[in-house]
Design a protein around this motif. Structure first.
Motif, PDB file in Angstrom:
ATOM      1  N   THR A 142     152.314  95.007 -40.037  1.00 35.26           N
ATOM      2  CA  THR A 142     152.906  96.287 -39.641  1.00 35.26           C
ATOM      3  C   THR A 142     153.380  96.203 -38.192  1.00 35.26           C
ATOM      4  O   THR A 142     152.629  95.751 -37.314  1.00 35.26           O
ATOM      5  CB  THR A 142     151.882  97.434 -39.768  1.00 35.26           C
ATOM      6  N   ARG A 143     154.607  96.629 -37.952  1.00 38.57           N
ATOM      7  CA  ARG A 143     155.167  96.599 -36.605  1.00 38.57           C
ATOM      8  C   ARG A 143     154.295  97.433 -35.662  1.00 38.57           C
ATOM      9  O   ARG A 143     153.933  98.565 -35.959  1.00 38.57           O
ATOM     10  CB  ARG A 143     156.598  97.136 -36.641  1.00 38.57           C
ATOM     11  N   LEU A 144     153.952  96.842 -34.520  1.00 37.61           N
ATOM     12  CA  LEU A 144     153.119  97.526 -33.526  1.00 37.61           C
ATOM     13  C   LEU A 144     154.013  98.039 -32.409  1.00 37.61           C
ATOM     14  O   LEU A 144     154.623  97.269 -31.683  1.00 37.61           O
ATOM     15  CB  LEU A 144     152.064  96.558 -32.959  1.00 37.61           C
ATOM     16  N   HIS A 145     154.075  99.363 -32.281  1.00 34.53           N
ATOM     17  CA  HIS A 145     154.863  99.984 -31.217  1.00 34.53           C
ATOM     18  C   HIS A 145     153.902 100.443 -30.117  1.00 34.53           C
ATOM     19  O   HIS A 145     153.620 101.632 -29.970  1.00 34.53           O
ATOM     20  CB  HIS A 145     155.674 101.172 -31.756  1.00 34.53           C
ATOM     21  N   ALA A 146     153.378  99.491 -29.368  1.00 38.14           N
ATOM     22  CA  ALA A 146     152.370  99.825 -28.361  1.00 38.14           C
ATOM     23  C   ALA A 146     153.041 100.036 -27.014  1.00 38.14           C
ATOM     24  O   ALA A 146     153.326  99.090 -26.281  1.00 38.14           O
ATOM     25  CB  ALA A 146     151.331  98.710 -28.269  1.00 38.14           C
ATOM     26  N   ARG A 147     153.310 101.315 -26.717  1.00 33.91           N
ATOM     27  CA  ARG A 147     153.880 101.644 -25.400  1.00 33.91           C
ATOM     28  C   ARG A 147     152.788 101.889 -24.367  1.00 33.91           C
ATOM     29  O   ARG A 147     153.084 102.152 -23.216  1.00 33.91           O
ATOM     30  CB  ARG A 147     154.800 102.853 -25.519  1.00 33.91           C
ATOM     31  N   SER A 148     151.554 101.831 -24.811  1.00 31.68           N
ATOM     32  CA  SER A 148     150.418 101.959 -23.905  1.00 31.68           C
ATOM     33  C   SER A 148     149.261 101.146 -24.473  1.00 31.68           C
ATOM     34  O   SER A 148     149.239 100.821 -25.671  1.00 31.68           O
ATOM     35  CB  SER A 148     149.995 103.420 -23.748  1.00 31.68           C
ATOM     36  N   LEU A 166     150.336  96.761 -21.978  1.00 30.16           N
ATOM     37  CA  LEU A 166     150.060  96.907 -20.550  1.00 30.16           C
ATOM     38  C   LEU A 166     151.261  96.537 -19.687  1.00 30.16           C
ATOM     39  O   LEU A 166     151.258  96.775 -18.487  1.00 30.16           O
ATOM     40  CB  LEU A 166     148.865  96.023 -20.159  1.00 30.16           C
ATOM     41  N   ARG A 167     152.277  95.971 -20.296  1.00 30.00           N
ATOM     42  CA  ARG A 167     153.502  95.588 -19.597  1.00 30.00           C
ATOM     43  C   ARG A 167     154.689  95.911 -20.496  1.00 30.00           C
ATOM     44  O   ARG A 167     154.656  95.638 -21.707  1.00 30.00           O
ATOM     45  CB  ARG A 167     153.475  94.093 -19.259  1.00 30.00           C
ATOM     46  N   SER A 168     155.718  96.509 -19.932  1.00 30.68           N
ATOM     47  CA  SER A 168     156.901  96.856 -20.715  1.00 30.68           C
ATOM     48  C   SER A 168     157.649  95.599 -21.137  1.00 30.68           C
ATOM     49  O   SER A 168     157.806  94.661 -20.346  1.00 30.68           O
ATOM     50  CB  SER A 168     157.839  97.756 -19.899  1.00 30.68           C
ATOM     51  N   VAL A 169     158.094  95.586 -22.389  1.00 24.97           N
ATOM     52  CA  VAL A 169     158.891  94.466 -22.885  1.00 24.97           C
ATOM     53  C   VAL A 169     160.308  94.946 -23.155  1.00 24.97           C
ATOM     54  O   VAL A 169     160.552  96.116 -23.466  1.00 24.97           O
ATOM     55  CB  VAL A 169     158.268  93.858 -24.160  1.00 24.97           C
ATOM     56  N   THR A 170     161.256  94.027 -23.032  1.00 27.53           N
ATOM     57  CA  THR A 170     162.668  94.371 -23.205  1.00 27.53           C
ATOM     58  C   THR A 170     163.265  93.746 -24.448  1.00 27.53           C
ATOM     59  O   THR A 170     164.387  94.092 -24.829  1.00 27.53           O
ATOM     60  CB  THR A 170     163.472  93.902 -21.980  1.00 27.53           C
ATOM     61  N   GLN A 171     162.519  92.836 -25.089  1.00 29.70           N
ATOM     62  CA  GLN A 171     163.031  92.206 -26.310  1.00 29.70           C
ATOM     63  C   GLN A 171     161.868  91.786 -27.193  1.00 29.70           C
ATOM     64  O   GLN A 171     160.725  91.665 -26.737  1.00 29.70           O
ATOM     65  CB  GLN A 171     163.878  90.971 -25.974  1.00 29.70           C
ATOM     66  N   GLY A 172     162.178  91.603 -28.477  1.00 31.80           N
ATOM     67  CA  GLY A 172     161.198  91.086 -29.416  1.00 31.80           C
ATOM     68  C   GLY A 172     160.313  92.155 -30.019  1.00 31.80           C
ATOM     69  O   GLY A 172     160.478  93.364 -29.758  1.00 31.80           O
ATOM     70  N   GLU A 173     159.376  91.717 -30.844  1.00 33.92           N
ATOM     71  CA  GLU A 173     158.482  92.647 -31.525  1.00 33.92           C
ATOM     72  C   GLU A 173     157.136  91.992 -31.806  1.00 33.92           C
ATOM     73  O   GLU A 173     157.003  90.770 -31.844  1.00 33.92           O
ATOM     74  CB  GLU A 173     159.106  93.141 -32.823  1.00 33.92           C
ATOM     75  N   VAL A 174     156.137  92.844 -31.998  1.00 34.85           N
ATOM     76  CA  VAL A 174     154.779  92.424 -32.310  1.00 34.85           C
ATOM     77  C   VAL A 174     154.355  93.111 -33.594  1.00 34.85           C
ATOM     78  O   VAL A 174     154.536  94.333 -33.740  1.00 34.85           O
ATOM     79  CB  VAL A 174     153.802  92.788 -31.177  1.00 34.85           C
ATOM     80  N   SER A 175     153.789  92.343 -34.529  1.00 34.48           N
ATOM     81  CA  SER A 175     153.295  92.921 -35.777  1.00 34.48           C
ATOM     82  C   SER A 175     151.816  92.604 -35.922  1.00 34.48           C
ATOM     83  O   SER A 175     151.381  91.486 -35.622  1.00 34.48           O
ATOM     84  CB  SER A 175     154.064  92.368 -36.976  1.00 34.48           C
ATOM     85  N   LEU A 176     151.057  93.586 -36.397  1.00 30.35           N
ATOM     86  CA  LEU A 176     149.626  93.440 -36.620  1.00 30.35           C
ATOM     87  C   LEU A 176     149.352  93.693 -38.090  1.00 30.35           C
ATOM     88  O   LEU A 176     149.667  94.759 -38.617  1.00 30.35           O
ATOM     89  CB  LEU A 176     148.864  94.436 -35.741  1.00 30.35           C
ATOM     90  N   ASN A 177     148.814  92.688 -38.779  1.00 29.71           N
ATOM     91  CA  ASN A 177     148.569  92.790 -40.224  1.00 29.71           C
ATOM     92  C   ASN A 177     149.823  93.206 -40.987  1.00 29.71           C
ATOM     93  O   ASN A 177     149.768  94.009 -41.917  1.00 29.71           O
ATOM     94  CB  ASN A 177     147.436  93.769 -40.514  1.00 29.71           C
TER      95      ASN A 177
END
Length: 512
Positions: free
Chosen positions: A319-325, A306-317
């Motif tokens: 697996t890298r999560l590329h959530a642009r929306s 819901l908010r654009s990020v400029t650094q870092g990453e999020v992984s779910l189980n």
């Protein structure tokens, strides 16, 4: 106090179709009194207040001011009679300035077609400065939820009221802001203005109020002097039963999982937060604390797209999560419950069933693109039962529900997609003690089923009683972590405010 009540409600009822929101209730308010009105969500408190304020009309009964029967046919009539309401749900025009919102009623009554904006802003700023240093020239849409709540209060203070109704006024306020409000309420009382104070926070009621009236299931239960009862007495009258355990048991030693379900690494948006790292384990409830404005909500929004990020990453189980929306996050199994129930949590004009199904439309739609109404109804009926939502039927609009039941619908909407991780921002804001207990137990049951849960809360007892660990955010960064065996309000506040020396070590240890 004068013997003649300034406001009296006699044998008042309100029906919404087959639902009886109020049944033969009576209530009186003395001059210069602060009178608490308590009850679970759905007890009829807000319905009564909306009738007094002219938003709703009673089905039966009468309202008396200074002993004379009055007809409060609209909010404008209520204001002309000296009745003001500070809404629990923020009811401001987002595209208008703070000053314009504060004096909207007076503007509508003015006899000239021209507006003296200089005078408007000066008068508004003078009132606003009593509460907070908010520039009244700003648009309301630019303000935080906390600041918008202060504008609602300031708007009421501009009215020449003899009765002021506060409906959960501190739900979105910081402790410092709440203390300022309490001082203003005491000043209003000293000036002979009568206050109806609706709150679920017993400490506020027993500090501020002279008497307390309890409603339950739309009916009057009791009125007592505050000095003659205890908080436990009030809670028992509210719920009609003992609440022996507000918070469910936490994870036992053998329940702790080592499986990381959500992994956030050095996340930042370039503005509100930076270098945020933490792990959420399967079946765990992780609390996020910190002062309002510290960046807690923005971090959650960054995690779920819901908010654009400029650094870092999020992984779910793993697996890298590329959530642009947000839609991509939901598809991956990560959902977010907003703190702004009215603005983002529910669609007030849609039915309960439609709200619950809105994130799960893909699985409820047939091969021809038509919604399976029977499947939607089954989903809604199951979740309504599980969450104990009080309503007349799943086809009723969400706007017909009390604030607490609207919040339960917002939670049901998240559960409809069977998420792996739920981010909840102030999940029990404005909810009574009975409903809070139900939601806390529900969250623990969900955690025990393997779901990872993150709870952002401004209520320290909730963080301590519900969560397995608490991550504390200060000025957009992780200040530290409070784990099992070291949880206390003092430990969290020391980290949140930057007091003490051990938090930097904890933060470094956590980041490592």
């Amino acid at each position: 106090m004068a013997s003649q009540p300034v406001l009296e409600i006699r044998n008042l009822s309100k029906h919404f179709g087959a639902v009886n929101a109020l049944t033969d209730v009576s209530f009186s308010l003395e001059r210069g009194e602060v009178h608490a009105l308590c009850g679970e969500n759905g007890a009829g408190k807000s319905t009564l207040m909306n009738i007094i304020a002219g938003v709703l009309q009673p089905s039966e009964g009468e309202i008396l001011l200074d002993g004379a029967v009055v007809k409060v046919t609209s909010p404008a009539v209520a204001q002309s009679l000296g009745l003001g309401l500070v809404h629990q749900e923020i009811a401001l025009c987002p595209d208008a300035t703070v000053a314009e919102n504060m004096f909207m009623a007076a503007t509508n009554r003015r006899g000239t077609p021209f507006m003296n904006y200089g005078r408007l802003e000066r008068d508004a700023q003078a009132v606003m400065n009593r509460l907070a240093p908010i520039d009244v020239r700003h648009k309301v849409s630019e303000l935080s939820i906390s600041s918008q709540q202060l504008v609602e209060i300031a708007k009421a203070l501009t009215l020449d009221c003899r009765v002021l109704i506060f409906d959960e006024p501190t739900a979105a306020l910081t402790e410092a802001e709440a203390q300022v409000l309490f001082g203003i309420i005491r000043d209003l009382k000293a000036r002979g203005i009568s206050i109806i104070y609706i709150s679920h926070r017993m400490a506020e009621i027993f500090s501020l109020c002279d008497r307390v009236t309890v409603f339950r299931d739309g009916r009057y239960v009791s009125t007592e002097k505050v000095v003659d009862v205890t908080p436990d007495d009030v809670v028992r009258r509210m719920v009609g039963r003992e609440i022996t355990q507000l918070y469910p048991e936490k994870q036992a030693a053998g329940e702790h999982s080592t499986e990381i379900i959500l992994d956030v690494r050095t996340l930042g948006d370039g503005a509100r937060f930076r270098n945020v790292s933490f792990e959420l384990r399967k079946g765990e409830i992780l609390g996020i604390g910190g002062l309002i404005g510290s960046g807690r909500t923005e971090i959650a929004e960054g995690i779920c797209g819901l908010r654009s990020v400029t650094q870092g990453e999020v992984s779910l189980n793993g697996t890298r999560l590329h959530a642009r929306s947000y839609a991509q996050a939901v598809s991956a199994g990560l959902v977010y419950l907003s703190e702004d129930r009215k603005g983002s949590g529910v669609f007030l004009d849609l039915s309960i069933a439609q709200n619950i199904a809105v994130l799960d439309l893909k699985s409820l739609t047939g091969p021809l693109g038509l919604l399976n109404a029977k499947a939607q109804a089954a989903l809604a009926t199951d979740l309504v039962r599980r969450l104990g939502i009080r309503m007349g039927g799943i086809g009723m609009p969400v706007s017909s529900l009390s604030g607490g039941n609207q919040q339960k619908v917002a939670i049901a909407k998240q559960l409809a997609v069977n998420p792996k991780v739920i981010l909840m921002d102030e999940p029990t804001r404005g909810i009574d003690v009975g409903a809070k207990s139900e939601i806390h137990r529900l969250l623990r049951d969900l955690a025990r089923s393997g779901i990872g849960i993150v709870v952002i809360s401004s209520e320290l007892p909730e963080l301590l009683g519900l969560c397995d660990r608490v991550l504390v955010i200060r000025e957009g960064e992780v200040a530290g972590e409070v784990g099992e065996g070291e949880m206390s309000e003092e430990a969290i506040m020391r980290l949140a405010s930057g007091v003490g020396g051990h938090e930097n070590a904890k933060a470094s240890e956590h980041a490592a």
